[in-house]
Design an enzyme around this catalytic site. Structure first.
Site, PDB file in Angstrom:
ATOM      1  N   ASP A 115      12.890  46.554 -12.438  1.00 23.87           N
ATOM      2  CA  ASP A 115      12.460  45.192 -12.739  1.00 23.87           C
ATOM      3  C   ASP A 115      12.135  45.134 -14.218  1.00 23.87           C
ATOM      4  O   ASP A 115      11.585  46.098 -14.776  1.00 23.87           O
ATOM      5  CB  ASP A 115      11.212  44.827 -11.918  1.00 23.87           C
ATOM      6  CG  ASP A 115      11.499  44.712 -10.430  1.00 23.87           C
ATOM      7  OD1 ASP A 115      12.626  44.335 -10.068  1.00 23.87           O
ATOM      8  OD2 ASP A 115      10.586  44.991  -9.636  1.00 23.87           O
ATOM      9  N   ASP A 129      16.712  39.801  -7.959  1.00 27.08           N
ATOM     10  CA  ASP A 129      15.590  39.093  -7.338  1.00 27.08           C
ATOM     11  C   ASP A 129      15.731  37.579  -7.520  1.00 27.08           C
ATOM     12  O   ASP A 129      15.502  36.804  -6.592  1.00 27.08           O
ATOM     13  CB  ASP A 129      14.259  39.546  -7.954  1.00 27.08           C
ATOM     14  CG  ASP A 129      13.956  41.010  -7.721  1.00 27.08           C
ATOM     15  OD1 ASP A 129      14.479  41.598  -6.753  1.00 27.08           O
ATOM     16  OD2 ASP A 129      13.181  41.573  -8.518  1.00 27.08           O
TER      17      ASP A 129
END
EC number: 3.4.23.36
Length: 176
Positions: A115, A129
């Site tokens: 991330d 995501d």
């Protein structure tokens, strides 16, 4: 537009951006884009969204695999461009994070998802995501409004569907 075309586009963008983030940002201070509100930094996530299910990477891998199989099976019955887009986004995002879980450290089926995008108070996320969330929101809106995956309409969508020309008006137009 096909589900696999949308999914492949999302997957490629996700893999490329994660590889860039790891090479350019990992081990460094965050890159601030808009004050403290938007920044780039690499975090490894062994869980799901909002760090839920941390330590259950193998379960998340199985769930993602099930989602991928279900979407691929459903894709042949799609007759709606919007459903194609929504499911393609979800599929591409699932494949992106599944790729991390299979190929990234600490090992196969236990890999941590990369991330790197931080906006405001929102948890750090990635392209995959974003695709999953946008695709899921689109699918929920389509469902609530009554736009069906097979191109049919029910509920609100059926009540607001443009009227089809009648046989009499079509014949009259042909003679005009």
């Amino acid at each position: 537009m096909t589900v696999l075309g949308v999914a492949l586009t999302v997957w490629v963008l996700d893999v490329l951006t994660k590889n860039w983030a790891v090479a350019a940002l990992e081990g460094r201070d965050p890159l601030y884009l808009i004050g403290d509100w938007a920044r780039l930094l690499v975090l490894r996530n062994s869980g799901a969204a909002f760090s839920m299910a941390t330590g259950y990477t193998w379960v998340l891998t199985l769930i993602a695999t099930g989602v991928v199989i279900a979407i691929i099976r459903l894709s042949s019955r799609l007759r709606s461009g919007w459903w194609t887009l929504g499911l393609g986004l979800v599929l591409g995002g699932a494949l992106g994070n599944l790729t991390d879980r299979v190929f990234r450290s600490p090992g196969a089926l236990r890999g941590h998802v990369v991330d790197f995008i931080a906006v405001g108070w929102w948890p750090v996320f990635n392209v995959a995501d974003s695709a999953v969330v946008c695709g899921a929101v689109l699918l929920v809106v389509l469902t609530v409004l009554g736009f069906d995956y097979d191109g049919g309409r029910s509920g609100w969508a059926a009540r607001h569907e443009p009227a089809a020309p009648s046989a009499d008006s079509a014949a009259g137009d042909a003679h005009a």
